[in-house]
Design a protein around this motif. Structure first.
Motif, PDB file in Angstrom:
ATOM      1  N   THR A 100       0.839  -1.220   0.000  1.00 52.08           N
ATOM      2  CA  THR A 100       0.000   0.000   0.000  1.00 52.08           C
ATOM      3  C   THR A 100       0.859   1.250   0.000  1.00 52.08           C
ATOM      4  O   THR A 100       0.578   2.233  -0.708  1.00 52.08           O
ATOM      5  CB  THR A 100      -0.928  -0.005   1.229  1.00 52.08           C
ATOM      6  N   LEU A 101       1.930   1.236   0.803  1.00 48.49           N
ATOM      7  CA  LEU A 101       2.827   2.390   0.872  1.00 48.49           C
ATOM      8  C   LEU A 101       3.563   2.592  -0.452  1.00 48.49           C
ATOM      9  O   LEU A 101       3.755   3.736  -0.896  1.00 48.49           O
ATOM     10  CB  LEU A 101       3.821   2.174   2.013  1.00 48.49           C
ATOM     11  N   LYS A 102       3.939   1.493  -1.097  1.00 47.87           N
ATOM     12  CA  LYS A 102       4.632   1.581  -2.380  1.00 47.87           C
ATOM     13  C   LYS A 102       3.712   2.151  -3.455  1.00 47.87           C
ATOM     14  O   LYS A 102       4.135   2.984  -4.276  1.00 47.87           O
ATOM     15  CB  LYS A 102       5.114   0.179  -2.786  1.00 47.87           C
ATOM     16  N   ALA A 103       2.430   1.741  -3.458  1.00 54.61           N
ATOM     17  CA  ALA A 103       1.469   2.279  -4.432  1.00 54.61           C
ATOM     18  C   ALA A 103       1.253   3.774  -4.203  1.00 54.61           C
ATOM     19  O   ALA A 103       1.150   4.553  -5.166  1.00 54.61           O
ATOM     20  CB  ALA A 103       0.138   1.532  -4.299  1.00 54.61           C
ATOM     21  N   LEU A 104       1.210   4.176  -2.945  1.00 58.32           N
ATOM     22  CA  LEU A 104       1.043   5.604  -2.620  1.00 58.32           C
ATOM     23  C   LEU A 104       2.250   6.409  -3.082  1.00 58.32           C
ATOM     24  O   LEU A 104       2.103   7.536  -3.579  1.00 58.32           O
ATOM     25  CB  LEU A 104       0.831   5.751  -1.107  1.00 58.32           C
ATOM     26  N   GLU A 105       3.447   5.853  -2.947  1.00 53.02           N
ATOM     27  CA  GLU A 105       4.660   6.545  -3.395  1.00 53.02           C
ATOM     28  C   GLU A 105       4.678   6.711  -4.916  1.00 53.02           C
ATOM     29  O   GLU A 105       5.077   7.760  -5.428  1.00 53.02           O
ATOM     30  CB  GLU A 105       5.890   5.762  -2.939  1.00 53.02           C
ATOM     31  N   LEU A 106       4.233   5.674  -5.636  1.00 50.69           N
ATOM     32  CA  LEU A 106       4.229   5.754  -7.106  1.00 50.69           C
ATOM     33  C   LEU A 106       3.215   6.763  -7.621  1.00 50.69           C
ATOM     34  O   LEU A 106       3.456   7.440  -8.626  1.00 50.69           O
ATOM     35  CB  LEU A 106       3.930   4.372  -7.690  1.00 50.69           C
ATOM     36  N   LEU A 107       2.066   6.875  -6.948  1.00 47.00           N
ATOM     37  CA  LEU A 107       1.011   7.781  -7.418  1.00 47.00           C
ATOM     38  C   LEU A 107       1.292   9.239  -7.063  1.00 47.00           C
ATOM     39  O   LEU A 107       0.839  10.145  -7.761  1.00 47.00           O
ATOM     40  CB  LEU A 107      -0.335   7.357  -6.815  1.00 47.00           C
ATOM     41  N   THR A 108       1.993   9.485  -5.949  1.00 46.64           N
ATOM     42  CA  THR A 108       2.233  10.859  -5.486  1.00 46.64           C
ATOM     43  C   THR A 108       3.646  11.355  -5.756  1.00 46.64           C
ATOM     44  O   THR A 108       3.939  12.531  -5.505  1.00 46.64           O
ATOM     45  CB  THR A 108       1.948  10.957  -3.978  1.00 46.64           C
ATOM     46  N   ASN A 109       4.539  10.451  -6.242  1.00 44.04           N
ATOM     47  CA  ASN A 109       5.958  10.792  -6.479  1.00 44.04           C
ATOM     48  C   ASN A 109       6.635  11.289  -5.201  1.00 44.04           C
ATOM     49  O   ASN A 109       7.471  12.199  -5.234  1.00 44.04           O
ATOM     50  CB  ASN A 109       6.083  11.854  -7.586  1.00 44.04           C
ATOM     51  N   CYS A 110       6.243  10.711  -4.067  1.00 45.46           N
ATOM     52  CA  CYS A 110       6.802  11.091  -2.769  1.00 45.46           C
ATOM     53  C   CYS A 110       7.408   9.867  -2.093  1.00 45.46           C
ATOM     54  O   CYS A 110       6.957   8.746  -2.295  1.00 45.46           O
ATOM     55  CB  CYS A 110       5.731  11.687  -1.859  1.00 45.46           C
ATOM     56  N   TYR A 111       8.430  10.125  -1.274  1.00 45.56           N
ATOM     57  CA  TYR A 111       8.983   9.067  -0.419  1.00 45.56           C
ATOM     58  C   TYR A 111       8.287   9.165   0.934  1.00 45.56           C
ATOM     59  O   TYR A 111       8.265  10.233   1.559  1.00 45.56           O
ATOM     60  CB  TYR A 111      10.494   9.254  -0.259  1.00 45.56           C
ATOM     61  N   VAL A 112       7.686   8.057   1.376  1.00 41.43           N
ATOM     62  CA  VAL A 112       6.909   8.043   2.621  1.00 41.43           C
ATOM     63  C   VAL A 112       7.571   7.061   3.578  1.00 41.43           C
ATOM     64  O   VAL A 112       7.899   5.925   3.198  1.00 41.43           O
ATOM     65  CB  VAL A 112       5.442   7.627   2.367  1.00 41.43           C
ATOM     66  N   MET A 113       7.754   7.516   4.833  1.00 42.70           N
ATOM     67  CA  MET A 113       8.386   6.696   5.868  1.00 42.70           C
ATOM     68  C   MET A 113       7.502   6.726   7.107  1.00 42.70           C
ATOM     69  O   MET A 113       7.243   7.801   7.659  1.00 42.70           O
ATOM     70  CB  MET A 113       9.779   7.257   6.197  1.00 42.70           C
ATOM     71  N   VAL A 114       7.025   5.538   7.518  1.00 45.68           N
ATOM     72  CA  VAL A 114       6.184   5.421   8.720  1.00 45.68           C
ATOM     73  C   VAL A 114       7.072   4.934   9.856  1.00 45.68           C
ATOM     74  O   VAL A 114       7.646   3.837   9.781  1.00 45.68           O
ATOM     75  CB  VAL A 114       5.018   4.440   8.493  1.00 45.68           C
ATOM     76  N   GLN A 115       7.210   5.759  10.870  1.00 45.14           N
ATOM     77  CA  GLN A 115       8.076   5.411  11.993  1.00 45.14           C
ATOM     78  C   GLN A 115       7.448   5.913  13.294  1.00 45.14           C
ATOM     79  O   GLN A 115       7.269   7.116  13.477  1.00 45.14           O
ATOM     80  CB  GLN A 115       9.457   6.046  11.802  1.00 45.14           C
ATOM     81  N   GLY A 116       7.076   4.962  14.180  1.00 41.17           N
ATOM     82  CA  GLY A 116       6.544   5.352  15.486  1.00 41.17           C
ATOM     83  C   GLY A 116       5.219   6.078  15.359  1.00 41.17           C
ATOM     84  O   GLY A 116       4.275   5.584  14.742  1.00 41.17           O
ATOM     85  N   ASN A 117       5.166   7.288  15.924  1.00 48.43           N
ATOM     86  CA  ASN A 117       3.934   8.086  15.937  1.00 48.43           C
ATOM     87  C   ASN A 117       3.913   9.148  14.847  1.00 48.43           C
ATOM     88  O   ASN A 117       3.074  10.058  14.903  1.00 48.43           O
ATOM     89  CB  ASN A 117       3.756   8.759  17.304  1.00 48.43           C
TER      90      ASN A 117
END
Length: 309
Positions: A100-117
């Motif tokens: 899901t995170l990879k699909a979101l990165e491809l559609l928005t051209n953003c790097y997303v990192m989920v860490q903690g809160n």
């Protein structure tokens, strides 16, 4: 220590910013130098430190020094009170094996990192806006797949030059919440009265009621007589009701009317004469013998044969 980055173009670009790391205090500071020509680079360097503090890799965090790249740190820890529910929704944002995170990165051209809160995002401004919407909706119990489908449709619509200036609401899907339980309505509904600035009318006193009915001008003996008559009328009414209830036990129940036997219909009547004729015919017949008509025919055939001879 100067931070050196390479832009997307072939030319090299050096940002003259000093950064110091204090391992004893556990702090990191950045400051400008005499060679710094861009005053806004100190803000970008501060964002770089924030991203590094949230476990973002240096290769991705250093992109923030570019002009067309921004970052957004979304705090999700205070959006859900229950810890177990928060962990489930955060895992839903990541998806199975991070799909899901990879699909979101491809559609928005953003790097997303989920860490903690927190959720850290690096990319263009338009993409960061969509990432923040998806993250907040996921924390509000809206599955990210719905927003991903919407982003995919928008991506295809943006390719058409004619639809760029039109509204896309007719193409976007409208998802309804199916798991929301309807609130049970109470049996007794209280209807609020309309607000009026005027106070309610003053209730009539006992003297006003007596004046209206004329009892005020009666003597004490007449009033007493009226009260006694009213009491006797009530007593007589109660006695009659009690007597009716007692008499109910002696009232016989209504009997059901006797059901008359139905007359045989003319269609189902048995034809006795026809049955008698059949019985007579059966008596005349013998088992294996010829009928009267067959006997006559046989006699005629025998006579014809004799004549021929």
């Amino acid at each position: 220590m100067s931070l050196v980055t390479r832009s997307r173009s072939r030319s090299r670009r050096t940002e003259h910013v000093n950064a110091t790391l204090d391992l004893i205090e556990g702090s990191m500071t950045v400051c400008t130098t005499k060679k710094t020509f861009d005053p806004y680079i100190i803000i970008r360097a501060r964002d770089l430190i924030k991203l590094l503090a949230r476990s973002v890799s240096f290769e991705q965090a250093v992109r923030i020094l570019q002009d067309d790249v921004a970052c957004d740190i979304i705090k999700i820890g205070s959006l859900v009170r229950n810890k177990e529910r928060f962990v489930k929704r955060r895992q839903r944002l990541i998806g199975p094996k991070g799909s899901t995170l990879k699909a979101l990165e491809l559609l928005t051209n953003c790097y997303v990192m989920v860490q903690g809160n927190t959720v850290s995002a690096i990319g263009p401004f338009s993409g960061l806006k969509e990432v923040r919407k998806v993250v907040l909706d996921t924390m509000k119990n809206i599955h990210p797949i719905y927003n991903i489908k919407t982003l995919m449709i928008k991506r295809e619509l943006a390719k058409d030059s004619e639809l760029r200036s039109q509204s896309w609401e007719r193409f976007l899907p409208q998802f309804k919440h199916k798991n929301v339980n309807k609130r049970k309505e109470p049996k007794k509904k209280t209807v609020k009265k309309e607000y009026t600035p005027f106070p309610p009318p003053q209730p009539e006193s006992q003297i006003d009621k007596e004046l209206a009915s004329g009892e005020y001008f009666l003597k004490a003996s007449q009033k007493k007589r009226q009260k006694m008559e009213a009491i006797k009328a009530k007593q007589a009414e109660a006695l009659s009701k009690r007597q009716e209830e007692r008499n109910k036990a002696f009232i016989p129940p209504k009997e059901k009317p006797a059901v008359k036997p139905k007359e045989a219909s003319t269609e189902t009547k048995i034809d006795v004469a026809a049955i008698k004729e059949k019985v007579k015919k059966a008596k005349n017949k013998k088992l294996g013998a010829l009928t009267a008509e067959e006997v006559k025919l046989k006699m005629e055939v025998d006579e014809k044969k004799k004549k021929k001879k």
